[in-house]
Design an enzyme around this catalytic site. Structure first.
Site, PDB file in Angstrom:
ATOM      1  N   GLY A 151      75.283  23.854  42.671  1.00 12.17           N
ATOM      2  CA  GLY A 151      75.769  23.655  44.142  1.00 12.17           C
ATOM      3  C   GLY A 151      74.471  23.120  45.046  1.00 12.17           C
ATOM      4  O   GLY A 151      73.428  23.340  44.525  1.00 12.17           O
TER       5      GLY A 151
ATOM      6  N   GLN B 209      70.191  22.076  53.260  1.00 11.94           N
ATOM      7  CA  GLN B 209      69.157  22.370  52.354  1.00 11.94           C
ATOM      8  C   GLN B 209      67.730  21.236  52.085  1.00 11.94           C
ATOM      9  O   GLN B 209      66.679  21.754  51.489  1.00 11.94           O
ATOM     10  CB  GLN B 209      69.472  22.877  50.790  1.00 11.94           C
ATOM     11  CG  GLN B 209      70.076  24.103  50.629  1.00 11.94           C
ATOM     12  CD  GLN B 209      70.745  24.503  49.424  1.00 11.94           C
ATOM     13  OE1 GLN B 209      71.735  24.070  48.985  1.00 11.94           O
ATOM     14  NE2 GLN B 209      69.821  25.514  48.552  1.00 11.94           N
TER      15      GLN B 209
ATOM     16  N   CYS C 221      69.179  30.610  44.544  1.00 11.07           N
ATOM     17  CA  CYS C 221      69.364  29.604  45.643  1.00 11.07           C
ATOM     18  C   CYS C 221      67.972  28.641  45.454  1.00 11.07           C
ATOM     19  O   CYS C 221      66.889  29.044  45.364  1.00 11.07           O
ATOM     20  CB  CYS C 221      69.382  29.951  46.886  1.00 11.07           C
ATOM     21  SG  CYS C 221      69.671  28.705  48.287  1.00 11.07           S
ATOM     22  N   LEU C 222      68.425  27.417  45.521  1.00 14.66           N
ATOM     23  CA  LEU C 222      67.328  26.241  45.399  1.00 14.66           C
ATOM     24  C   LEU C 222      66.375  26.637  46.623  1.00 14.66           C
ATOM     25  O   LEU C 222      65.104  26.229  46.468  1.00 14.66           O
ATOM     26  CB  LEU C 222      67.771  24.919  45.426  1.00 14.66           C
ATOM     27  CG  LEU C 222      68.570  24.437  44.301  1.00 14.66           C
ATOM     28  CD1 LEU C 222      69.410  22.894  44.293  1.00 14.66           C
ATOM     29  CD2 LEU C 222      67.790  24.488  43.062  1.00 14.66           C
TER      30      LEU C 222
ATOM     31  N   HIS D 212      78.753  30.250  48.665  1.00 14.08           N
ATOM     32  CA  HIS D 212      77.427  30.141  48.885  1.00 14.08           C
ATOM     33  C   HIS D 212      77.097  28.867  49.515  1.00 14.08           C
ATOM     34  O   HIS D 212      76.252  28.995  50.586  1.00 14.08           O
ATOM     35  CB  HIS D 212      76.770  30.214  47.468  1.00 14.08           C
ATOM     36  CG  HIS D 212      75.264  29.923  47.440  1.00 14.08           C
ATOM     37  ND1 HIS D 212      74.455  31.241  47.196  1.00 14.08           N
ATOM     38  CD2 HIS D 212      74.492  28.998  47.921  1.00 14.08           C
ATOM     39  CE1 HIS D 212      73.211  30.727  47.400  1.00 14.08           C
ATOM     40  NE2 HIS D 212      73.154  29.521  47.517  1.00 14.08           N
ATOM     41  N   GLU D 213      77.496  27.774  49.192  1.00 17.16           N
ATOM     42  CA  GLU D 213      77.130  26.529  49.855  1.00 17.16           C
ATOM     43  C   GLU D 213      77.504  26.418  51.193  1.00 17.16           C
ATOM     44  O   GLU D 213      76.810  25.917  52.148  1.00 17.16           O
ATOM     45  CB  GLU D 213      77.668  25.218  49.033  1.00 17.16           C
ATOM     46  CG  GLU D 213      77.220  25.221  47.498  1.00 17.16           C
ATOM     47  CD  GLU D 213      75.679  25.365  47.317  1.00 17.16           C
ATOM     48  OE1 GLU D 213      74.844  25.173  48.440  1.00 17.16           O
ATOM     49  OE2 GLU D 213      75.239  25.906  46.150  1.00 17.16           O
TER      50      GLU D 213
ATOM     51  N   HIS E 186      75.479  28.038  53.983  1.00 13.63           N
ATOM     52  CA  HIS E 186      74.188  27.102  54.393  1.00 13.63           C
ATOM     53  C   HIS E 186      74.525  26.329  55.620  1.00 13.63           C
ATOM     54  O   HIS E 186      73.625  26.105  56.329  1.00 13.63           O
ATOM     55  CB  HIS E 186      73.682  26.334  53.087  1.00 13.63           C
ATOM     56  CG  HIS E 186      73.104  26.743  52.016  1.00 13.63           C
ATOM     57  ND1 HIS E 186      71.650  27.254  52.195  1.00 13.63           N
ATOM     58  CD2 HIS E 186      73.109  26.779  50.552  1.00 13.63           C
ATOM     59  CE1 HIS E 186      71.186  27.824  51.137  1.00 13.63           C
ATOM     60  NE2 HIS E 186      72.090  27.640  50.135  1.00 13.63           N
TER      61      HIS E 186
END
Ligand SMILES: [Zn+2]
Lengths: 167, 173
Positions: A47, A52, A97-98, A139-140, A143
């Protein structure tokens, strides 16, 4: 489309709240395409959320359909202005996470969610999700509210015993 | 040129150990990397990656007085610091049962045989003096998958110990 630069912790911009998308136009869809290209360029990300890459609108992409060990899923999802309308149960799971390189940790998330969103053309979407896919969406969506999984870490040492399945 | 050391401290537990050691290191210009600290059976144990401008002896002279004042034994090893290279565990193993000799040896030997790489191991003794029980949590990498681990640990299960093997799917997004 080029792969976009990913903001990484402790970049303050990751704490910014994102605003709803107003126009479901070609520009939105072009930005979604770039966001997806960026997700695919990352190391095994299922995702990605618009903030981000410094795009502060409520857009996330989730795709848990390509895991080695398959899980229930709805395929490739672009979720615009997503809202969770119901939560059920909770589960501890490991997340990375990225935007938080070289770190993973345990996070408690709802086990199942009901989700409403728009697609990039403005059509209404509704899903009932569970497990890994529900975790990815939660999670997304964090953000979009300026939250990282770091904000929700629980101790690894006092991890919960998982209920056993007696067959 | 800065050097890394693994600093180990062991002593009877009391409040303030971590603060005193961390302050001494900070005041002395040292840097901390990854650390692990825990109270084990009334003892406090510290393992710290420490970065310091000087050599091992310089670091020792920095920590030794504080350690001595707290009744802690100090050990220093020069190391290479491979930071930012965490390995992501893919299997978690929980073992628990009535305490008896050899549980850790049996579990880890079975795991080593199938090439399992332990990244983290925590074990604890609970219960009472007369009926102690043992709890073991292991995380690591199983190149041959969960099935191989299950098979390797099956004999333990037969011996009355509870064994649970879970794969860890790390969600990255
Ligand atoms: Zn993330």
């Amino acid at each position: 489309m080029a792969v976009l630069e990913i903001l990484t912790y402790p970049d303050e911009r990751l704490k910014q709240e994102s605003v709803p998308v107003a126009d479901f136009d070609d520009d939105l869809r072009a930005r979604v395409a770039a966001l997806e290209e960026t997700r695919l360029a990352g190391p095994g990300a299922v995702g990605i959320a618009a903030p981000q890459v410094g795009w502060f609108e409520r857009v996330v992409i989730v795709d848990v359909s390509k895991l080695k060990k398959p899980v229930p899923n709805h395929g490739y999802l672009v979720l615009v202005n997503p809202e969770i309308t119901a939560w059920e149960g909770f589960a501890v799971g490991r997340e990375g996470c990225l935007s938080v390189p070289d770190f993973t940790g345990n996070v408690i998330r709802a086990e199942a969610i009901r989700l409403e969103a728009r697609d990039p053309w403005g059509q209404a979407l509704e899903f009932q999700m569970q497990g890994f896919e529900a975790r990815a969406v939660q999670h997304e969506m964090d953000h979009l509210d300026g939250l990282l999984f770091l904000d929700r870490l629980v101790s690894r040492r006092n991890d919960l015993f998982r209920r056993k399945n007696h067959q | 040129m800065s050097n890394w050391c693994m600093l180990t401290l062991v002593g009877t537990d009391r409040p303030g150990i971590v603060a005193a050691i961390a302050q001494a290191l900070f005041q002395g210009g040292a840097n901390l990397g990854e650390t692990s600290m825990a109270r084990l059976g009334g003892n406090f144990t510290v393992m710290m990656m420490v970065q310091h401008e000087g050599d091992t002896e310089a670091l020792r002279s920095l920590v030794e007085p504080v350690a001595a004042s707290l009744g802690l034994r100090l050990h220093l090893d020069p190391i290479e610091a491979h930071l930012h290279q965490h390995r992501i565990p893919d299997v978690r193993i929980s073992v628990f049962g009535a305490d008896r000799a050899g549980i850790v040896a049996q579990v880890t030997t079975a795991l080593a045989r199938v090439g399992f790489n332990i990244l983290d191991l925590q074990s604890d003794v609970g219960g009472s003096k007369s009926t102690p029980f043992y709890v073991l949590h292991i995380e690591g990498q199983a190149d041959d998958g969960v099935e191989a681990i299950e098979q390797a640990l099956a004999p333990l299960r037969d011996s009355g110990v509870e064994v649970e093997v879970q794969s860890i799917e790390t969600m990255i997004g």
